[in-house]
Design an enzyme around this catalytic site. Sequence first.
Site, PDB file in Angstrom:
ATOM      1  CE1 TYR A  52      24.031 -18.751 -33.752  1.00 50.03           C
ATOM      2  CE2 TYR A  52      24.913 -16.534 -33.953  1.00 50.03           C
ATOM      3  CZ  TYR A  52      24.393 -17.551 -33.175  1.00 50.03           C
ATOM      4  OH  TYR A  52      24.235 -17.355 -31.826  1.00 50.03           O
ATOM      5  CB  SER A 215      16.548 -15.716 -26.523  1.00 47.93           C
ATOM      6  OG  SER A 215      16.902 -16.486 -27.653  1.00 47.93           O
ATOM      7  N   PRO A 216      16.496 -12.063 -25.691  1.00 50.68           N
ATOM      8  CG  PRO A 216      17.142  -9.888 -26.250  1.00 50.68           C
ATOM      9  CD  PRO A 216      17.449 -11.316 -26.546  1.00 50.68           C
ATOM     10  N   GLY A 220      10.622 -19.611 -23.365  1.00 49.10           N
ATOM     11  CA  GLY A 220      11.183 -20.920 -23.646  1.00 49.10           C
ATOM     12  C   GLY A 220      12.543 -20.738 -24.303  1.00 49.10           C
TER      13      GLY A 220
END
Length: 305
Positions: A52, A215-216, A220
Amino acid sequence: MKKLKLGKSELEVGEISLGCMRINKLEKKDARYVIENAMDTGVDLFDHADIYGAGESESVFAEAIDMNDDVREKMKLQTKCGIRDGYFDFSKDHILESVEGSLKRLKTDYVDSLLLHRPDALFEPEEVAEAFAVLKESGKVRYFGVSNQNPMQIELLKKYLKEDLIVNQMQLSVVHTPMIDAGFNVNMQNDPAIMRDGSIIEYCRLHDISIQAWSPFQHGMIEGPFVGNKEFPQVNAKLKELAEKYGVTDSAIAIAWILRHPANIQPVVGTMNTERMRNIAKASDIELTRQEWYELYTATGNELP
């Protein structure tokens, strides 16, 4: 915020965690406010990865909060390793090197949990086990987990491990539900019946492995948020309806939908907007009815058999 226990560990954490991938984009004072605001809502697990911001996100996090022993005691730190520039690497040397780098950047002597990030087709489970043993014995990592792995990949790894795997981090949102779809469509010849992950949600429940939902709010992989997106009119209408009923935001309902599942799922929320984080945290106080959960599931276009 309600607490949950991660896997078979002794880690009790807030139901919702903060993903720190984008924190490197903030000034120090703003990053500090994001962290402190999250902790004020009950969030105490902060999710990192060595990639990150090319490591910068971990550094910004530690610098922003002026990491010290008192601060460290109030939070749980999780990081991930295994993704390199153009390939994956679960070698012993890379795991150990990655953890050393993360500890230095996070200004801490240990992380509470280390996850293997994306499966490495060339991994040797014996090597991973050796790396985990070194990290455990040295006190640099308390617990271990994986990310984006299916049951057989986990079983192969577990064959050589002495430590329990407490977490599997998987993509899940109300509009990304492959791990749920196949369970409804057993022995059917439609697309949702295709088993894409080897019944990972049932496997994790059977083996007391907590799922963390990344990614809630995304559709995609990286296409963008579905909440408030005009391309998803039906699900947004239902989110709005339930948000008005419970007196919260649409995003809180999207998280409440994940929390309603009995699989001990912890959403990893990546927002750097403090007001939005406070609103999302209210999801912990909401328990959708069974009917409401199903209404949201079908509002995305999913069909029940």
